[in-house]
Write an enzyme that holds these catalytic residues in place. Structure first.
Site, PDB file in Angstrom:
ATOM      1  CE1 TYR A  80      -3.572   2.647   0.449  1.00 58.56           C
ATOM      2  CE2 TYR A  80      -2.184   3.493   2.215  1.00 58.56           C
ATOM      3  CZ  TYR A  80      -3.249   3.645   1.348  1.00 58.56           C
ATOM      4  OH  TYR A  80      -3.975   4.800   1.360  1.00 58.56           O
ATOM      5  N   GLY A 133      -6.829   4.619  -0.368  1.00 58.44           N
ATOM      6  CA  GLY A 133      -8.163   4.590   0.218  1.00 58.44           C
ATOM      7  C   GLY A 133      -8.947   3.378  -0.261  1.00 58.44           C
ATOM      8  CG  HIS A 178      -5.604  13.514  -2.011  1.00 57.86           C
ATOM      9  ND1 HIS A 178      -5.753  12.727  -3.128  1.00 57.86           N
ATOM     10  CD2 HIS A 178      -5.810  12.686  -0.949  1.00 57.86           C
ATOM     11  CE1 HIS A 178      -6.022  11.486  -2.762  1.00 57.86           C
ATOM     12  NE2 HIS A 178      -6.069  11.433  -1.438  1.00 57.86           N
ATOM     13  CG  ASN A 211      -1.078   9.349   5.112  1.00 58.42           C
ATOM     14  OD1 ASN A 211      -0.768   8.211   5.423  1.00 58.42           O
ATOM     15  ND2 ASN A 211      -2.313   9.789   5.204  1.00 58.42           N
ATOM     16  NE  ARG A 232     -14.860  34.155  48.168  1.00 64.50           N
ATOM     17  CZ  ARG A 232     -15.901  33.344  48.453  1.00 64.50           C
ATOM     18  NH1 ARG A 232     -15.689  32.158  48.982  1.00 64.50           N
ATOM     19  NH2 ARG A 232     -17.135  33.733  48.216  1.00 64.50           N
TER      20      ARG A 232
END
Length: 525
Positions: free
Chosen positions: A53, A60, A83, A204, A291
């Site tokens: 891969y 994807g 992309h 990535n 306070r």
């Protein structure tokens, strides 16, 4: 000065120096060697020819598509082009530089299989400089900040757009926005041709989220200090007491942020005649916004520290996919060869940052909310001490003074409260392959928006506190008095009604530019 990048020692201060101060970067020899070795492992995998891969497959949902070796360069180029689908306004220069330095440092870890030549060009982007034009919307924070990083990486191949300095040798005062190839030519660089896995390695990662988060840590810590000082001044000018900041009180509930906020209040009000004169006054207790300042502000400090911890880890982590290891580091179940192992995982997922950014949003909103309550105590005639005129107007009735400053603060707090939790949202994408995403970049953008609004509310409190100080006869603490003088250099006293927005903006700039920090630093041990 130059920030040395080795993949292991980048700090939040380094990111701020590169992003905001324009410091140059260099790559250490050790990091160069790791990158070369990593690339050799990728080449080894390519020679073996097995499907891996990101090296020779699609991406994807298209993971099962095998890509021939002759098309691997085209695959990486198409990855960047397809992309680069971002939208919205463009990221500012400092955000782009933060992305560049954090992505470069992650790739120098030596597990991404990218060539040194590509990383040297990224370093040149910071040093020349060449700043890619990057839209701020489009990332899901899983598979990394894909769209923003794709816009950033397009310039490496001569596409996309970038800004470069005007003038010969980059010595002009402005910038030019140019197509990617022209921007490269303007600084003497050539477009690169990407090789196997390089496009994926470039996009990535979590670097939009991370770059923004690193700058947010710096700004949020600055806001916390400013809020402590603003609250200390409000305590004095409303004739309150700093007894609630006494060290023994916080020793028995030892949260780090709480102790730090109490310390700041004690030290900037040291020597205050106002505090001393009201040590034994008739008022038994101050309102919670005064306070409980250490507890409220301290909890915000702890939230910022929680984000700082995650950012420090992420800055020197590997967040792309797949990663390339020496075979000896992994068992036989990993893809690869006798020399190299390629592992697909999820280090790109932004959840470790997204949830802490959402936490920061909630904490900063509370910081803005308590500052707004103290503004009301400075202005509201139903809550004020008798020495303060309604709304700090010189001639109440004819003049409204700073009345509407509190309106604006209330509006800013409401806006902060309207910002949702991005890190708990998810929308499945990529045909269901990426079925749970982090939305970390959205969380970072939201957190930056909330931080800016919070800083504006704190600036409004400081502006009102300084005006109220003019009605106090006793001397302020040494630190708060110096703060008064610093604010007065940009905001003159009211002599009648005028536009308050310019005053608050000027005080906000004192905070953002670090001048308030410089003022109080000598008073802090």
């Amino acid at each position: 000065m130059t920030v040395e990048l080795d993949g292991d020692s980048l700090t939040i201060d380094d990111v701020a120096a590169v992003a905001r101060d324009g410091q140059a970067v260099s790559i250490t020899p050790e990091a160069r060697e790791r990158v070369r070795a990593s690339r050799e492992r990728v080449e080894d995998v390519l020679e073996a020819g097995d499907p891996v891969y990101g090296v020779n497959t699609g991406f994807g949902e298209l993971v099962d598509e095998r890509i021939p070796r002759t098309a691997l360069s085209e695959l990486q180029t198409n990855l960047l082009r397809s992309h680069a689908a971002g939208s919205g306004r463009h990221l500012e220069r400092e955000a782009v530089r933060a992305m560049l330095v954090t992505r470069l440092n992650a790739l120098l870890k030596g597990y991404s299989g990218i060539r040194l030549e590509v990383l040297e060009t990224l370093a040149a982007f910071l040093n020349e400089p060449v700043h890619p034009v990057v839209p701020s919307r489009g990332s899901l924070g899983a598979s990394g900040d894909l769209a923003p990083l794709a816009h950033l990486a397009l310039v490496l191949i001569g596409e996309g757009e970038a800004t470069v300095p005007t003038g010969e040798n980059g010595d002009g005062d402005g910038v030019r926005r140019l197509p990617g190839d022209e921007a490269l030519a303007a600084v003497g660089l050539e477009p690169l041709e990407l090789r196997a896995k390089e496009g994926l390695a470039l996009i990535n990662g979590t670097q939009m989220t991370l770059g923004l988060a690193a700058l947010l840590v710096t700004d949020a810590e600055q806001c916390c200090r400013a809020a402590d000082v603003a609250g200390a001044l409000t305590t004095e000018v409303t004739m309150g007491t700093t007894a609630a900041c006494a060290e023994p009180l916080h020793d028995v509930r030892p949260h780090g942020g709480q102790a730090e906020s109490a310390r700041v209040v004690r030290q900037v009000t040291a020597g205050s005649a106002v505090v001393e004169s009201h040590r034994n006054c008739d008022r038994v207790q101050d309102a919670y916004s005064i306070r409980c300042l250490p507890q409220i502000h301290g909890a915000v400090r702890d939230a910022v520290a929680h984000l700082r911890e995650a950012v420090a880890v992420e800055l020197n982590s590997v967040t792309d996919n797949p990663l390339v290891f020496p075979r000896a580091a992994l068992d036989d179940r990993a893809s690869g060869t006798d020399r190299a192992a390629v592992v697909s995982g999820g280090n790109f997922h932004g959840a470790p940052l997204a949830h802490r950014l959402d936490y920061l949003i909630a904490a900063l909103t509370d910081l803005a909310a308590v500052a707004e309550r103290r503004i009301d105590r400075l202005l509201n005639p139903n809550l004020q001490e008798s020495h303060l005129p309604p709304f700090l107007a010189r001639e109440s009735g004819v003049e409204s003074g700073l009345m509407i400053v509190q309106y604006t603060a209330a509006s800013l707090v409401a806006e902060c409260r309207s910002v949702g939790r991005a890190g708990t949202d998810t929308v499945p994408v990529s045909g269901g392959q990426e079925d749970h995403v982090s939305m970390s970049a959205t969380a970072a953008v939201n957190a930056r928006r909330v931080l800016e609004r919070t800083r504006q509310v704190i600036a409004a409190e400081l502006r009102c506190g300084v005006e109220a100080a003019d009605y106090v006869d006793e001397t302020l603490g040494a630190g708060t008095d110096d703060v008064y003088e610093t604010v007065r250099t940009v905001v003159p006293p009211l002599s009648g009604d005028r536009r308050p927005d310019r005053d608050v903006t000027a005080v906000e700039a004192l905070i953002a530019d670090g001048l308030l920090d410089e003022t109080i630093e000598p008073h802090l041990e």
